[in-house]
Design a protein around this motif. Sequence first.
Motif, PDB file in Angstrom:
ATOM      1  N   VAL A  43       0.801  -1.223   0.000  1.00  0.00           N
ATOM      2  CA  VAL A  43       0.000   0.000   0.000  1.00  0.00           C
ATOM      3  C   VAL A  43       0.839   1.281   0.000  1.00  0.00           C
ATOM      4  O   VAL A  43       0.367   2.323  -0.423  1.00  0.00           O
ATOM      5  N   ARG A  54      -6.422  -4.482   8.981  1.00  0.00           N
ATOM      6  CA  ARG A  54      -7.538  -3.954   9.750  1.00  0.00           C
ATOM      7  C   ARG A  54      -8.191  -5.125  10.465  1.00  0.00           C
ATOM      8  O   ARG A  54      -8.665  -6.078   9.825  1.00  0.00           O
ATOM      9  N   ASN A  57     -11.757  -2.805  14.487  1.00  0.00           N
ATOM     10  CA  ASN A  57     -11.425  -1.391  14.468  1.00  0.00           C
ATOM     11  C   ASN A  57      -9.936  -1.112  14.614  1.00  0.00           C
ATOM     12  O   ASN A  57      -9.513   0.037  14.597  1.00  0.00           O
ATOM     13  N   ASP A  59      -6.413  -0.648  13.367  1.00  0.00           N
ATOM     14  CA  ASP A  59      -5.864  -0.345  12.049  1.00  0.00           C
ATOM     15  C   ASP A  59      -4.361  -0.171  12.161  1.00  0.00           C
ATOM     16  O   ASP A  59      -3.880   0.666  12.921  1.00  0.00           O
ATOM     17  N   LEU A  61      -0.619   0.015   9.963  1.00  0.00           N
ATOM     18  CA  LEU A  61       0.083   0.157   8.689  1.00  0.00           C
ATOM     19  C   LEU A  61       1.558  -0.137   8.960  1.00  0.00           C
ATOM     20  O   LEU A  61       2.154   0.445   9.860  1.00  0.00           O
ATOM     21  N   VAL A  62       2.102  -1.062   8.198  1.00  0.00           N
ATOM     22  CA  VAL A  62       3.505  -1.415   8.405  1.00  0.00           C
ATOM     23  C   VAL A  62       4.295  -1.106   7.140  1.00  0.00           C
ATOM     24  O   VAL A  62       3.880  -1.457   6.035  1.00  0.00           O
ATOM     25  N   ALA A  91      -5.367   7.764  16.263  1.00  0.00           N
ATOM     26  CA  ALA A  91      -6.039   6.694  16.980  1.00  0.00           C
ATOM     27  C   ALA A  91      -6.778   7.239  18.200  1.00  0.00           C
ATOM     28  O   ALA A  91      -7.925   6.895  18.446  1.00  0.00           O
ATOM     29  N   LEU A 142       2.862   1.589  12.163  1.00  0.00           N
ATOM     30  CA  LEU A 142       2.108   2.791  12.479  1.00  0.00           C
ATOM     31  C   LEU A 142       0.718   2.372  12.940  1.00  0.00           C
ATOM     32  O   LEU A 142      -0.013   1.708  12.213  1.00  0.00           O
ATOM     33  N   LEU A 144      -2.896   3.231  13.693  1.00  0.00           N
ATOM     34  CA  LEU A 144      -3.790   4.307  13.270  1.00  0.00           C
ATOM     35  C   LEU A 144      -5.128   4.308  14.002  1.00  0.00           C
ATOM     36  O   LEU A 144      -5.782   5.333  14.108  1.00  0.00           O
ATOM     37  N   GLU A 145      -5.569   3.129  14.461  1.00  0.00           N
ATOM     38  CA  GLU A 145      -6.816   3.093  15.227  1.00  0.00           C
ATOM     39  C   GLU A 145      -6.737   1.927  16.207  1.00  0.00           C
ATOM     40  O   GLU A 145      -6.211   0.868  15.872  1.00  0.00           O
ATOM     41  N   CYS A 146      -7.228   2.136  17.422  1.00  0.00           N
ATOM     42  CA  CYS A 146      -7.118   1.087  18.432  1.00  0.00           C
ATOM     43  C   CYS A 146      -8.477   0.416  18.644  1.00  0.00           C
ATOM     44  O   CYS A 146      -9.408   1.041  19.137  1.00  0.00           O
ATOM     45  N   GLY A 147      -8.532  -0.846  18.301  1.00  0.00           N
ATOM     46  CA  GLY A 147      -9.760  -1.596  18.569  1.00  0.00           C
ATOM     47  C   GLY A 147      -9.455  -2.855  19.343  1.00  0.00           C
ATOM     48  O   GLY A 147     -10.156  -3.854  19.198  1.00  0.00           O
ATOM     49  N   PHE A 290      -6.497   3.076   1.721  1.00  0.00           N
ATOM     50  CA  PHE A 290      -7.533   3.631   2.572  1.00  0.00           C
ATOM     51  C   PHE A 290      -8.734   4.127   1.767  1.00  0.00           C
ATOM     52  O   PHE A 290      -9.608   4.776   2.281  1.00  0.00           O
ATOM     53  N   LYS A 292     -10.838   2.252  -0.107  1.00  0.00           N
ATOM     54  CA  LYS A 292     -11.828   1.163  -0.122  1.00  0.00           C
ATOM     55  C   LYS A 292     -13.162   1.522  -0.780  1.00  0.00           C
ATOM     56  O   LYS A 292     -13.882   2.403  -0.305  1.00  0.00           O
TER      57      LYS A 292
ATOM     58  N   ARG C  28     -11.489  10.056   0.501  1.00  0.00           N
ATOM     59  CA  ARG C  28     -12.588   9.344   1.155  1.00  0.00           C
ATOM     60  C   ARG C  28     -12.831   9.943   2.534  1.00  0.00           C
ATOM     61  O   ARG C  28     -11.867  10.295   3.239  1.00  0.00           O
ATOM     62  N   GLN C  34     -13.651   5.350  15.322  1.00  0.00           N
ATOM     63  CA  GLN C  34     -13.573   5.950  16.648  1.00  0.00           C
ATOM     64  C   GLN C  34     -13.447   7.466  16.641  1.00  0.00           C
ATOM     65  O   GLN C  34     -13.960   8.135  17.532  1.00  0.00           O
ATOM     66  N   TYR C  40      -9.255  10.649   4.214  1.00  0.00           N
ATOM     67  CA  TYR C  40      -8.013  10.200   3.604  1.00  0.00           C
ATOM     68  C   TYR C  40      -7.942  10.840   2.229  1.00  0.00           C
ATOM     69  O   TYR C  40      -8.948  10.928   1.519  1.00  0.00           O
ATOM     70  N   TYR C  53     -11.047  15.110  16.425  1.00  0.00           N
ATOM     71  CA  TYR C  53     -11.745  14.792  17.677  1.00  0.00           C
ATOM     72  C   TYR C  53     -12.308  16.084  18.241  1.00  0.00           C
ATOM     73  O   TYR C  53     -11.646  17.106  18.247  1.00  0.00           O
ATOM     74  N   PHE C  81       8.243   5.788   7.367  1.00  0.00           N
ATOM     75  CA  PHE C  81       8.539   5.229   6.041  1.00  0.00           C
ATOM     76  C   PHE C  81       7.976   6.089   4.916  1.00  0.00           C
ATOM     77  O   PHE C  81       8.009   5.702   3.762  1.00  0.00           O
TER      78      PHE C  81
END
Lengths: 292, 970, 247
Positions: A43, A54, A57, A59, A61-62, A91, A142, A144-147, A290, A292, C28, C34, C40, C53, C81
């Motif tokens: 990506v 993903r 929730n 998310d 990115l590596v 996040a 990285l 990006l979102e904590c679920g 991202f 989608k 998007r 959350q 994006y 937020y 990166f």
Amino acid sequence: MADVNYSEAEKTFILHGIQDKFPCREDGRGCEDYRHMEIETGVVSNTSGSARLRLANTDILVGVKAELGVPSPEKPDSGCIEFFVDCSANATPEFEGRGGEELATEISTVLSRCYDNSGCLDLKSLCIIPKQQCWILYIDVLLLECGGNLFDAASIGVKAALYNTRIPNVTVNQEDDEMEIELSDDPYDVNRLDISSSPCIVTLSKIGHYHVVDASQKEEACCLARLMMGVTAKGTISALKKEGWGSLNPESIFDMMETGKKIGQVLNTSLLNVLEEEEKSGNKRKTVGFLK
Amino acid sequence: MLTSKVFVKKTKRGGVLKVVREHYLRDDITCGSQHCTKCDHNVNVETENSPETDIDSYNVGKSKTQPLVISPPSNSELCSSSHYVIPDTNVVLHQIDVLEDESLQNFIILQTVIDEVKHRSLPANKRLKDILANSSKHFYTFCNEYNSETYVEREPGESSNDRNDRAIRTAAKWYTNHLQEYEKDISIVLLTDDNDNRTKAKEAGIMSFTVHEYIKSLKNGGNLIDRLAWKSSAGTQQEGKLIYPEHIATSDILKGVKSGKYLQGSFMASRENYLEASVNVTESEKFVLIQGHQNLNRAVHSDIVAIEMLPEAEWSCPSSLVLEDTAQAEDDALEDDSKLKNKVPEHLRQPTGRVVGIIKRNWRQYCGILKPSLLKKGTKHLFVPAERRIPKIRIETRQAEDLATQRIIVAIDSWPRSSRYPQGHFVRKLGNIGDKGAENEVLLLEHDVPHQVFSEKVLSFLPKMPWSITKEDMKHRKDLRDIVVCSVDPPGCTDIDDALHCRLLDNGNYEVGVHIADVSHFIRPGTALDEEAANRGTTVYLTDKRIDMVPELLSSNLCSLRCDVERLAFTVIWEMTEDAKILNTSFTKSVINSKASLMYSEAQARIDDKTMNDELTLSLRGLNKLAKLLKQSRIDAGALCLASTEVRFQVDSETADPIDVQTKKLLETNSMVEEFMLLANISVAKKILEEFPNCALLRRHPSPPPSNFEPVIKAASSKGFIMDCSSNKNLAESLNKAEFDENPYFNTMLRIMTTRCMMQAVYFCSGMLPESEYVHYGLAAAIYTHFTSPIRRYSDIIVHRLLAVCIGADASYPDLLEKKKTQSLCNNLNYRHKMAQYAGRASVNLHTHLFFKTRVQDEDGYVLFVRKNALQVLIPKYGLEGTLYLNENKKSPTQFVYNEEQDTQTAGDVVFHVFDHVIIQLSIDRSNVQHLKLAINLVKPQIPGFSVAPASQVDGEKEKVGPPSKKARK
Amino acid sequence: MAGLELLSDQGFRIDGRRSHELRKIQCRLGVFKQADGSAYIEQGNTKVLAAVYGPHEVKGSRAKMLQDKVLVNCQYSMATFSTGERKRRPRGDRKSTEMTMHLKQTFDAAIITNLYPRSQIDIYVEVLQSDGGNYCASVNAATLALIDAGIPLKDYVCACSAGFVNDTPIVDISYLEESGGGPELIVTILPKSEQIVFLEQNSRLHEDNLSKVLDVASKGCKDIYAILDRAVRDHVSKVSNVANTTE
């Protein structure tokens, strides 16, 4: 850790669900079920390898960047891998500034411990000239979102990104004692990494008397203690760590390890299947990322 | 459509970088043919539109004619129908000489080709750009890399060359299909010398030939064939035996240079001995000797080479032999290098090496003549370059008989290991040997003076005629049209770049103005015109010809400050007191209307004529008065008055052959103009340095190291004078005192000798040197620049631009304020000025030779230097310097004896000292056609067995040796 | 210009665009669950995520609280990166701090701040891949995220860069074009009123050319506005469709 405050009632509800004879989690999963997972590699086009994962929730990115460097004196004939985790404020506002550093360090330490084993990744193949030059893989995660279940997600993302990594082929020209590294000018002339024995982290959370995998954020809030282990496709455990403020008795640790091994093997195999499936669609595959 | 280019590159720091660049593919790139109705040909016009829609739709602008004509007539027998030609990269690179020919039209140059050419050869790229800009050539650039239908992506395992070849074939195929659907077909011909590429093209249904096939098939291609470069592909089968060692691969060279195994340097062939050269090693100022064919290993003068040092035991020293390459072309064997292999005594040994590889060929085109061949009918011939440092070149031509009497140009294509000489091809003729036009051309080419006619692209930036001053032009200008301005120049001057005025102010002070042609108004930065002028750097003056830096419309018309026309100028105005103290200085752009274009003599006459009291004359007198004061103060500060001899040929108006020569006369008015120019230059230098401490273009004249003065000190002391060379002021005083009654020419000669001791004055960028090095030694000025001749010097244009920015009259641009760019510009200017000077001198020599073609003449001369085996003689009348070789004839009864201590040559009872008066005879030595030499023989004092009879006696008029015959015979 | 030819004789830039053409923009809204708002955007190879937020109570030091308007809190960070050569730190370096300040300044001007006194709005921007115009993409992404979060804005905020090569202004310059050393102008406007809320210029550009370059950059902003607006409308209709069907 991204703390969310839940009411006592909520916690009790979760706890009671799991205490039942036929444990039922808040979202209807069984104890050994993972949530819905989506993965895509390649990506970030300017990295050597990348993946986005993903998990509900969560998310991640590596990005993997291969750079030339000098081997460490202890292992002069191997390359290196370095983990770096960044918890983005995207996040949660709590990660703003240096707010996410503690969690980030925790994740990166566990990851490097998992890979700190010659069987997990062939670092020798990353060496170009012993003692002088090798590839250093910077694996940047990285968040990006904590679920919930960040450790498992991070490790899956890392493995997928490593699978996606392409390292340019180099030739070494030797001239007296001068060594010169020459890059191949063919963009297709690349080496890939063998990740068949790289581990994924499986975290088992002790909730009440039972342990569950892939705890959601809410479940994590009720969890007293958890056991993290790096498990390879063959079921070998490359790292083990107990975490959390509660205590575990030895028996339940062995119990949890058994479950972890079993789940880890399935996880690794299905991950590889997905990756290979994606690979089949070839070079022309459009990445969605991202969008989608 | 979008795709991206991904590649990995190494950074400067040795890291590895993955680079991803976007690459947009479009549907709006047209084929460029007038025949085509499918493409919308309006897109090439600049359009403004919204981004989402720009690829599908566009505003309809003005239609631009497409370069490729509807049905080009075909001259080719291979393809008799109308066709367009697509050459591949190698064809463009190697056959650019042929592509430049007017007869080749309607070519399609692919972007792939342009990119590759750009990458591989800058000169070829420039020439290609010029061709493309020339609308009469009907060449079209097709951006195939951006066209969605012709873009090809590199495939796994494909080399980038193969990919580019495929891209070229794809584009050719696209064109073939694209143009097929019309009633009258236009074919596409792909030219490539690559067999594999040709086969693949044919398989794909593309007509494809080699360049040689195609050119040969042209009905009018006769003389083009000779100009084709040798097929390099033929070199794969090395015929004959290999006589040179192999060159090592570039990558190995670079590594070797890095590790110190090899040294990198510029190769400089010896003028005297074709088997010797030296390599000026980069970064160490060290010279390494190279001797013998094997060691020289096909390096050509001015190439950048890699050398390997020989073991010390094999070191050698330059042989004092003069060797000319006399071997016959036909046999390829190398004669033994043993001529040179003599034991060299250890103390004479110099670092010696051998060439192992070529880092960069600096081949250019060479002038010369065809070596008369024994086989008149053959096509293989040897070419002898005029420059002695260049080896002979083998060429193939069918017009040898025609070329035998011509000066021609030849380019080197390659130098295979099996060939004794490099292989090249004929480029063009310059004219008959001995013809003045041809000889001038040789002179210009050999001094690398760009002298082609200005290209259309360059001319397109000229103002449209009729030109007049507009309101816009007046925006930042002062109207000085009513001021009485005049110009003072040498006779026949058409590029007048300066004019002056002077008037008395009410307060008793003088207002003096110097008005310089405002060339920078017309030459805008970044235009082709600007680039051309920057490259030329200077106008080159030959004896009978001027090679302009800017097109004539500017140099002799719009920028020339002629009288009675309105001209734009850049003006410096000073307010001065009566005793020439500057009270204030101001700079402005202006409009002037010169009231008179005077010659020096006219101006002088006006000043001297007491009866004339008009405004103009008063102005001149005022200027003259102030100039004298300025000069005095300059001399007091230590400025040097140096002498050089400049001559002017009086040229026959019909044949343009020189009839007589005269040394340039200096009048008061010369010095008057010069004084104000110096003052203007210094004032401007101060101003621009103040405003741009880092990027001002200045001119410096370094003070020479004391050792340089040794010959002068020695020569002067032989006549009892002591030269104090410790500072420019002391030197100037010493020179003034050195008057010698017996020899009125003594002082001038001393000044000439002093001139020789000087360093070259050079342009530089102020940010590149510490301030202490800005100084101008000769003028005794702390800083100096060139402002006053923008028509003929590019440096002045830059200075004008800087000054214009200082006073807010013009905009700056990034390159102007970039010190590295300014410095590299300075380097070019310095080079061009040096070459222009050499070319000028060579032109004088050429004319001297022409002058003496029919004459043998006796003249006064003075000994300038006494050398070990010769006397350097100055002939003031012609400003010539000749070498009188002594002891050449070993059998002669008189042998000269050299006394190093006293600096004398003695033969019998005659002793030659420096400054001695002699009479010598001048004639032409015709032993070498390419290098006519002026022969000098001694007439007086008479030395039996050495001196010759006076010219008059040769004529049979028995006269006593007396005053030399001053008159030419014709 | 030495080295790379940024604008060819045929009028094409290195990536095949003409001087007035933007890179391909894709975007998007509502990427995250959350965050209160998220978006994006991809502008060519520059890819940026933004999350918003708030408004919520002022976190951390109470001293930051403003009595009459909302506190706009921004953070700009770049994935390690994201750049050609790996970055050692995602934020905290001078460049990111500067960017953070620029973003704050920009959105202070665009958000109707007096609606939420004594509160705070967080705008977090994460550059995932960088290929020139990072600031512009960040602003555009943050605008979408703010709209996604439903925070009242005076107008869309659109940013676009422009350069100047061979006397021709070029719009939306890529990293390669930025690194050429030529002038660069970054403009942020409120498209409806055509007010400039942010303007920055790097390297030397002559005054006379400023208006030309500024025009091109503003034109670019308006073009971007059209794209963003369409994306917002699409998103809204999609969301309302989903809402309708579930009812």
